[in-house]
Motif scaffolding. Structure first.
Motif, PDB file in Angstrom:
ATOM      1  N   ALA A  41       0.828  -1.209   0.000  1.00 28.80           N
ATOM      2  CA  ALA A  41       0.000   0.000   0.000  1.00 28.80           C
ATOM      3  C   ALA A  41       0.861   1.257   0.000  1.00 28.80           C
ATOM      4  N   GLU A  42       1.952   1.234   0.758  1.00 28.83           N
ATOM      5  CA  GLU A  42       2.864   2.388   0.782  1.00 28.83           C
ATOM      6  C   GLU A  42       3.541   2.582  -0.575  1.00 28.83           C
ATOM      7  N   ALA A  43       3.909   1.468  -1.227  1.00 30.97           N
ATOM      8  CA  ALA A  43       4.503   1.577  -2.561  1.00 30.97           C
ATOM      9  C   ALA A  43       3.487   2.083  -3.573  1.00 30.97           C
ATOM     10  N   ALA A  44       2.219   1.652  -3.413  1.00 31.96           N
ATOM     11  CA  ALA A  44       1.166   2.144  -4.299  1.00 31.96           C
ATOM     12  C   ALA A  44       0.956   3.646  -4.125  1.00 31.96           C
ATOM     13  N   LEU A  45       1.125   4.126  -2.885  1.00 34.19           N
ATOM     14  CA  LEU A  45       1.033   5.570  -2.637  1.00 34.19           C
ATOM     15  C   LEU A  45       2.167   6.312  -3.343  1.00 34.19           C
ATOM     16  N   ASP A  46       3.374   5.764  -3.281  1.00 30.02           N
ATOM     17  CA  ASP A  46       4.494   6.373  -3.995  1.00 30.02           C
ATOM     18  C   ASP A  46       4.235   6.380  -5.502  1.00 30.02           C
ATOM     19  N   GLN A  47       3.661   5.293  -5.990  1.00 29.18           N
ATOM     20  CA  GLN A  47       3.352   5.211  -7.417  1.00 29.18           C
ATOM     21  C   GLN A  47       2.309   6.257  -7.808  1.00 29.18           C
ATOM     22  N   ALA A  48       1.251   6.383  -7.001  1.00 30.02           N
ATOM     23  CA  ALA A  48       0.202   7.366  -7.300  1.00 30.02           C
ATOM     24  C   ALA A  48       0.759   8.780  -7.254  1.00 30.02           C
ATOM     25  N   ASN A  49       1.689   9.039  -6.330  1.00 31.15           N
ATOM     26  CA  ASN A  49       2.307  10.358  -6.241  1.00 31.15           C
ATOM     27  C   ASN A  49       3.112  10.656  -7.506  1.00 31.15           C
ATOM     28  N   ALA A  50       3.846   9.646  -7.990  1.00 31.23           N
ATOM     29  CA  ALA A  50       4.626   9.840  -9.219  1.00 31.23           C
ATOM     30  C   ALA A  50       3.709  10.053 -10.418  1.00 31.23           C
ATOM     31  N   LEU A  51       2.604   9.301 -10.466  1.00 25.95           N
ATOM     32  CA  LEU A  51       1.656   9.465 -11.570  1.00 25.95           C
ATOM     33  C   LEU A  51       1.021  10.847 -11.551  1.00 25.95           C
ATOM     34  N   TYR A  52       0.768  11.364 -10.350  1.00 27.93           N
ATOM     35  CA  TYR A  52       0.204  12.715 -10.268  1.00 27.93           C
ATOM     36  C   TYR A  52       1.200  13.750 -10.793  1.00 27.93           C
ATOM     37  N   ARG A  53       2.452  13.632 -10.356  1.00 27.48           N
ATOM     38  CA  ARG A  53       3.453  14.585 -10.819  1.00 27.48           C
ATOM     39  C   ARG A  53       3.646  14.487 -12.337  1.00 27.48           C
ATOM     40  N   GLN A  54       3.568  13.272 -12.866  1.00 30.80           N
ATOM     41  CA  GLN A  54       3.679  13.105 -14.313  1.00 30.80           C
ATOM     42  C   GLN A  54       2.494  13.736 -15.025  1.00 30.80           C
ATOM     43  N   ALA A  55       1.295  13.611 -14.439  1.00 25.54           N
ATOM     44  CA  ALA A  55       0.104  14.220 -15.038  1.00 25.54           C
ATOM     45  C   ALA A  55       0.244  15.740 -15.095  1.00 25.54           C
ATOM     46  N   VAL A  56       0.796  16.333 -14.035  1.00 23.23           N
ATOM     47  CA  VAL A  56       0.997  17.790 -14.027  1.00 23.23           C
ATOM     48  C   VAL A  56       2.027  18.191 -15.083  1.00 23.23           C
ATOM     49  N   ILE A  57       3.127  17.465 -15.150  1.00 26.79           N
ATOM     50  CA  ILE A  57       4.167  17.774 -16.138  1.00 26.79           C
ATOM     51  C   ILE A  57       3.604  17.668 -17.554  1.00 26.79           C
ATOM     52  N   THR A  58       2.847  16.603 -17.803  1.00 21.65           N
ATOM     53  CA  THR A  58       2.269  16.412 -19.135  1.00 21.65           C
ATOM     54  C   THR A  58       1.274  17.512 -19.466  1.00 21.65           C
ATOM     55  N   ALA A  59       0.479  17.929 -18.487  1.00 24.09           N
ATOM     56  CA  ALA A  59      -0.499  18.990 -18.718  1.00 24.09           C
ATOM     57  C   ALA A  59       0.192  20.287 -19.117  1.00 24.09           C
ATOM     58  N   LEU A  60       1.224  20.670 -18.377  1.00 17.87           N
ATOM     59  CA  LEU A  60       1.953  21.893 -18.718  1.00 17.87           C
ATOM     60  C   LEU A  60       2.654  21.758 -20.067  1.00 17.87           C
ATOM     61  N   GLN A  61       3.163  20.560 -20.367  1.00 20.46           N
ATOM     62  CA  GLN A  61       3.806  20.342 -21.662  1.00 20.46           C
ATOM     63  C   GLN A  61       2.798  20.503 -22.801  1.00 20.46           C
ATOM     64  N   ASN A  62       1.580  19.944 -22.615  1.00 15.91           N
ATOM     65  CA  ASN A  62       0.556  20.056 -23.658  1.00 15.91           C
ATOM     66  C   ASN A  62       0.236  21.509 -23.965  1.00 15.91           C
ATOM     67  N   VAL A  63       0.111  22.322 -22.924  1.00 11.23           N
ATOM     68  CA  VAL A  63      -0.184  23.737 -23.136  1.00 11.23           C
ATOM     69  C   VAL A  63       0.991  24.420 -23.838  1.00 11.23           C
ATOM     70  N   ALA A  64       2.217  24.123 -23.388  1.00  8.71           N
ATOM     71  CA  ALA A  64       3.397  24.728 -24.019  1.00  8.71           C
ATOM     72  C   ALA A  64       3.492  24.337 -25.486  1.00  8.71           C
ATOM     73  N   ASP A  65       3.219  23.062 -25.789  1.00 12.54           N
ATOM     74  CA  ASP A  65       3.261  22.615 -27.180  1.00 12.54           C
ATOM     75  C   ASP A  65       2.237  23.354 -28.032  1.00 12.54           C
ATOM     76  N   ALA A  66       1.016  23.504 -27.491  1.00  9.57           N
ATOM     77  CA  ALA A  66      -0.033  24.196 -28.242  1.00  9.57           C
ATOM     78  C   ALA A  66       0.326  25.661 -28.465  1.00  9.57           C
ATOM     79  N   ILE A  67       0.910  26.302 -27.451  1.00 16.01           N
ATOM     80  CA  ILE A  67       1.314  27.703 -27.599  1.00 16.01           C
ATOM     81  C   ILE A  67       2.384  27.847 -28.677  1.00 16.01           C
TER      82      ILE A  67
END
Length: 496
Positions: A371-397
Motif C-alpha cells: 500500500a505504501e509503494a502504491a502511494l508512492d506510485q500514485a504520487n509519481a503518476l500525479y506529478r507526471q500528469a501535471v508535467i504532461t499537462a503543462l507540456q501540452n499547453v506549451a506545445d499548443a502555444i
C-alpha cells in the motif's frame, strides 16, 4: 453518523491526505507569453492573441462560430456511449462507497428455526406404560447482532478511499467529455481540410485539362510535339490519381464523425464542414498553471487516485492492529409458534472478542508495504500528469506561434504559384514557353494549394488543441445527475 465519523477520524491510523501544492511556475515557456506574430510585409492573415489568466468558455467550441459544429457536439454528448459508460462508472463507485458506510452500524440479522424431533425412550425409560419413542416440535426465533467498533479508523479510511474513487470517476467523466468534444472538433476540421484538398485538386485538374486541350489543338496544327501532349496527359493522370485517396479519406472521416455522434455508419450525420465555415478564434484564453491543475480533469483524477492510495495505507496499517467484535443473540424458543415471546421463552447471549494476529508469515506487513509503494506510485503518476499537462499547453502555444507565419507563407506561395501558372498558360497559347516550364508551374501550384489548405487546417486544429490542453471549461457547480443540461445551459463569459 457524522459525529461517529469525526470521532473515529481523529484516531484513524495512516497518513492524513493533503492536496499537492500547485506547480511553482508562473508560465508554460521559458520566455514570456507572446501572441502569434506575422510578417508585416506578407499577405494578410487572421490574427490571434493570447489572453493570460482569462477564463475558458464552457462551450469553447462555439468560438469557431459554426452552427453545424455546435449541433454535432450536442448530438455527440447526448448519444456517445463512452460518456454513458463514464456516468455508469460514477454510479458504481458511489454505490460502493455507500455500501462501505454500512459497516459503521451494527449488522442485524433475523433467524427463525422451526424443528421437529423424535427420539427413543428405550435406553432411559423402562416399563410397559411408557411409549418407546417421544416426539416434540420446537420454534426458535432470534436476532443475530454483531458490531465491530472502528477503533483504528480502518473503515473510515476505507470509506475515504472509496469516496476518492468516486471523485476520480467524476473527473474521468469530465475527461471523457473533454476528449469527445475535442475529437469532434478535430475530426470536423480534418473533414474541412480534406474537402479543401479535394477542391484544390479539382481546380488543378481542370487547369491541366485546359492546358491539354490547348496542346492538342497545337499538335493538330503542327505547332506542338506529340511528346508534349503525352507529358501533359501524364501530369493530368497523376493529378487525377491523387483524387480517389482523398475521397476515400473523406468518406472514412464522415464515418468517424458519425460514430462520435453515437450513430451507426448507415445513419450518416447531416452536418458537413469546410474551412470557409469555420472561423479562427481571435482571443485565446491561457489559464495560469495554478488554475490549470485545478481545472484539467486528468490532473484532478490523478489527485483523487493519490487520495485513494493514501487512505488505503491507513486500511493496511489498521489491519495489523487488534480488532474488537461485540455480538448479541436475543431470541425466544417455544414448543408452539403462538407461545414465542411469552414469559419463560426468552433467552440471550452477549459476547465480546478481541483478535490480534500473532504470526501470519508477514502477510499483513507486506500488504502494508504494498500500500505504501502504491502511494508512492500514485504520487509519481500525479506529478507526471501535471508535467504532461503543462507540456501540452506549451506545445499548443508554440504550435500556434509558428502556425501564423506558416499560413502566411503558404498563402504567399500559392498566390505566387498561381500567378506564375497564369503567365505560363498565356505564353503557352502564344507558343512562347516549352512544356517543361508548363509542368513545373502546374506542379508548383498544386503543391502550394495543398500546403495552404493543410496550413489553415493545422492552425484550426492547434487552436482546438490549446482549449483541450487547458482542460476545457467544465463548470464546477454542475451536478452529476444533470451535467448535460448544466453544460449546455451555462453561459460563461467568453472572450474568444
Amino acid at each position: 453518523m457524522s459525529t461517529l465519523a469525526l470521532f473515529t477520524a481523529s484516531c484513524a491510523v495512516g497518513p492524513n491526505f493533503v492536496a499537492p501544492p500547485s506547480p511553482d511556475v508562473a508560465g508554460y515557456t521559458r520566455e514570456p507569453l507572446q501572441s502569434p506574430q506575422t510578417n508585416r510585409d506578407g499577405p494578410h492573415v487572421a490574427q490571434q492573441r493570447f489572453v493570460s489568466g482569462a477564463e475558458i468558455s464552457t462551450r469553447w467550441w462555439a468560438a469557431f462560430r459554426s452552427a453545424p459544429l455546435n449541433n454535432l457536439i450536442r448530438l455527440s454528448v447526448e448519444r456517445n456511449p463512452s460518456l454513458q459508460s463514464a456516468e455508469a462508472a460514477i454510479q458504481v463507485a458511489n454505490s460502493n462507497a455507500l455500501a462501505q458506510r454500512g459497516l459503521f452500524f451494527p449488522q442485524i440479522g433475523v433467524n427463525y428455526t422451526p424443528s421437529d424431533q423424535q427420539f427413543s425412550n428405550m435406553a432411559t425409560q423402562a416399563g410397559p406404560a411408557n411409549p418407546p419413542q417421544s416426539r416434540y416440535t420446537l420454534q426458535t426465533a432470534q436476532l443475530n447482532i454483531s458490531f465491530v467498533p472502528d477503533i483504528w479508523g480502518q473503515n473510515i479510511r476505507a470509506v475515504e478511499s472509496l469516496d476518492a474513487q468516486t471523485e476520480q470517476a467524476q473527473f474521468q467523466l469530465e475527461a471523457a467529455y473533454l476528449t469527445l468534444t475535442a475529437n469532434v472538433v478535430t475530426a470536423a476540421i480534418q473533414e474541412a481540410s480534406l474537402r479543401g484538398q479535394i477542391a484544390a485538386t479539382e481546380r488543378i485538374i481542370k487547369i491541366e485539362r485546359d492546358i491539354l486541350g490547348i496542346l492538342k489543338n497545337q499538335f493538330d496544327a503542327g505547332q506542338a510535339a506529340q511528346v508534349d501532349v503525352l507529358a501533359q496527359e501524364t501530369a493530368l493522370a497523376q493529378s487525377e490519381q491523387t483524387l480517389p485517396p482523398l475521397q476515400k479519406q473523406l468518406a472514412i472521416q464522415r464515418d468517424l464523425l458519425t460514430a462520435l455522434a453515437g450513430q451507426f455508419s448507415a445513419d450518416e450525420i447531416l452536418q458537413k464542414f469546410s474551412l470557409q465555415s469555420l472561423v479562427l478564434p481571435s482571443n485565446l484564453p491561457v489559464s495560469l498553471p495554478s488554475a490549470l491543475v485545478a481545472q484539467r480533469p486528468d490532473v484532478r483524477a490523478a489527485e483523487a487516485n493519490l487520495h485513494s492510495a493514501s487512505a488505503l495505507v491507513g486500511v493496511a496499517i489498521a489491519a495489523r492492529l487488534p480488532s474488537l467484535t461485540i455480538s448479541a443473540n436475543p431470541g425466544a424458543s417455544a414448543f408452539k409458534a403462538a407461545e414465542l415471546f411469552t414469559p419463560g421463552t426468552l433467552f440471550y447471549t452477549v459476547a465480546g472478542s478481541a483478535t490480534q494476529t500473532v504470526f501470519d508469515g508477514f502477510t499483513l506487513y507486506h500488504k502494508q508495504k504494498a500500500a505504501e509503494a502504491a502511494l508512492d506510485q500514485a504520487n509519481a503518476l500525479y506529478r507526471q500528469a501535471v508535467i504532461t499537462a503543462l507540456q501540452n499547453v506549451a506545445d499548443a502555444i508554440r504550435s500556434l506561434q509558428a502556425d501564423a507565419r506558416a499560413v502566411q507563407t503558404a498563402i504567399k506561395a500559392e498566390d505566387t504559384a498561381k500567378a506564375s501558372l497564369e503567365i505560363v498558360q498565356k505564353q503557352l497559347v502564344l507558343g512562347q514557353v516549352n512544356q517543361v516550364n508548363v509542368l513545373n508551374a502546374q506542379q508548383a501550384y498544386f503543391n502550394a494549394a495543398t500546403i495552404r489548405v493543410l496550413a489553415m487546417a493545422t492552425r484550426l486544429s492547434d487552436t482546438a488543441a490549446l482549449f483541450m490542453a487547458l482542460g476545457g471549461g467544465w463548470p464546477a457547480h454542475c451536478p452529476t445527475s444533470d451535467w448535460r443540461g448544466c453544460v449546455f445551459e451555462t453561459r460563461v463569459a467568453s472572450k474568444s
